[in-house]
Scaffold this motif. Structure first.
Motif, PDB file in Angstrom:
ATOM      1  N   THR A 142       0.853  -1.191   0.000  1.00 38.38           N
ATOM      2  CA  THR A 142       0.000   0.000   0.000  1.00 38.38           C
ATOM      3  C   THR A 142       0.886   1.237   0.000  1.00 38.38           C
ATOM      4  O   THR A 142       2.016   1.193   0.501  1.00 38.38           O
ATOM      5  CB  THR A 142      -0.920   0.036   1.246  1.00 38.38           C
ATOM      6  OG1 THR A 142      -0.103   0.113   2.404  1.00 38.38           O
ATOM      7  CG2 THR A 142      -1.818  -1.182   1.324  1.00 38.38           C
ATOM      8  N   PRO A 143       0.383   2.339  -0.495  1.00 35.84           N
ATOM      9  CA  PRO A 143       1.198   3.572  -0.496  1.00 35.84           C
ATOM     10  C   PRO A 143       1.555   4.040   0.917  1.00 35.84           C
ATOM     11  O   PRO A 143       2.594   4.632   1.136  1.00 35.84           O
ATOM     12  CB  PRO A 143       0.319   4.601  -1.194  1.00 35.84           C
ATOM     13  CG  PRO A 143      -0.709   3.834  -1.935  1.00 35.84           C
ATOM     14  CD  PRO A 143      -0.856   2.514  -1.249  1.00 35.84           C
ATOM     15  N   GLU A 144       0.718   3.727   1.888  1.00 35.53           N
ATOM     16  CA  GLU A 144       0.990   4.135   3.267  1.00 35.53           C
ATOM     17  C   GLU A 144       2.196   3.390   3.844  1.00 35.53           C
ATOM     18  O   GLU A 144       2.867   3.873   4.754  1.00 35.53           O
ATOM     19  CB  GLU A 144      -0.232   3.869   4.176  1.00 35.53           C
ATOM     20  CG  GLU A 144      -1.446   4.681   3.852  1.00 35.53           C
ATOM     21  CD  GLU A 144      -2.288   4.036   2.749  1.00 35.53           C
ATOM     22  OE1 GLU A 144      -2.242   2.813   2.562  1.00 35.53           O
ATOM     23  OE2 GLU A 144      -2.979   4.787   2.044  1.00 35.53           O
ATOM     24  N   ALA A 145       2.486   2.190   3.353  1.00 35.60           N
ATOM     25  CA  ALA A 145       3.582   1.369   3.873  1.00 35.60           C
ATOM     26  C   ALA A 145       4.931   1.782   3.303  1.00 35.60           C
ATOM     27  O   ALA A 145       5.972   1.447   3.874  1.00 35.60           O
ATOM     28  CB  ALA A 145       3.324  -0.103   3.564  1.00 35.60           C
ATOM     29  N   ALA A 146       4.946   2.522   2.209  1.00 36.57           N
ATOM     30  CA  ALA A 146       6.191   2.873   1.525  1.00 36.57           C
ATOM     31  C   ALA A 146       7.211   3.563   2.426  1.00 36.57           C
ATOM     32  O   ALA A 146       8.387   3.196   2.407  1.00 36.57           O
ATOM     33  CB  ALA A 146       5.895   3.717   0.295  1.00 36.57           C
ATOM     34  N   PRO A 147       6.817   4.558   3.225  1.00 34.27           N
ATOM     35  CA  PRO A 147       7.829   5.236   4.038  1.00 34.27           C
ATOM     36  C   PRO A 147       8.475   4.323   5.106  1.00 34.27           C
ATOM     37  O   PRO A 147       9.575   4.588   5.576  1.00 34.27           O
ATOM     38  CB  PRO A 147       7.072   6.372   4.725  1.00 34.27           C
ATOM     39  CG  PRO A 147       5.772   6.497   4.044  1.00 34.27           C
ATOM     40  CD  PRO A 147       5.511   5.206   3.331  1.00 34.27           C
ATOM     41  N   PHE A 148       7.797   3.257   5.460  1.00 36.72           N
ATOM     42  CA  PHE A 148       8.281   2.397   6.533  1.00 36.72           C
ATOM     43  C   PHE A 148       9.111   1.210   6.026  1.00 36.72           C
ATOM     44  O   PHE A 148       9.763   0.518   6.805  1.00 36.72           O
ATOM     45  CB  PHE A 148       7.102   1.861   7.357  1.00 36.72           C
ATOM     46  CG  PHE A 148       6.260   2.958   7.935  1.00 36.72           C
ATOM     47  CD1 PHE A 148       6.723   3.722   8.987  1.00 36.72           C
ATOM     48  CD2 PHE A 148       5.018   3.237   7.398  1.00 36.72           C
ATOM     49  CE1 PHE A 148       5.954   4.737   9.522  1.00 36.72           C
ATOM     50  CE2 PHE A 148       4.235   4.262   7.919  1.00 36.72           C
ATOM     51  CZ  PHE A 148       4.701   5.011   8.986  1.00 36.72           C
TER      52      PHE A 148
END
Length: 145
Positions: A57-63
């Motif tokens: 998901t795009p939300e997981a990218a920074p992590f």
């Protein structure tokens, strides 16, 4: 040292060597158990990495970068731990081999000493029986039956 005391000393030494063997084997068992635990954790990290190393998901990218770094750091630590355990296992295997060799050498000396004692006892018994037979024969010859 007389033969009986030597046998007793060898038997005590043999028990000590067997106790040392048991101690080394127990240490080796603990190391192997710890190695299995570490390997299991490495395998779980690899599975987790395979499942979660992609962006779902795009939300997981920074992590993702932090996650990969954490997995890599933990795996490096576990690999160092495995290397340390391998080194410890090699040392114990060396001690185990040396103690085993000493125990087998001692066992051979003990067996040889026991055979010699048995032969000595048999000769003493034969000499005693021969003396009794000779005395009886001499009494018969003198007519003392």
């Amino acid at each position: 040292m007389d033969r009986t005391r030597r046998i007793q000393a060898l038997q005590v030494l043999q028990r000590i060597k067997e106790h040392e063997l048991d101690g080394h084997a127990a240490k080796m068992g603990l190391i192997r158990s710890h190695q299995a635990q570490v390997q299991s954790e490495i395998d779980k990290l690899d599975e987790r990495l395979a499942k979660e190393a992609h962006i779902s998901t795009p939300e997981a990218a920074p992590f993702l970068a932090g996650f990969l770094k954490a997995i890599q750091t933990r795996r490096a630590f576990l690999e160092k731990e495995m290397a340390r355990l391998d080194k410890d296992a090699a040392q114990i295997e060396g001690k185990l081999f040396d103690t085993y060799t000493e125990a087998r050498s001692n066992e051979a000396v003990l067996d040889k000493t026991l055979v010699e004692k048995r032969r000595e006892d048999d000769l003493a018994e034969s000499a005693s029986l021969e003396e009794v037979a000779r005395n009886r024969y001499l009494r018969q010859m003198r007519g003392e039956t």
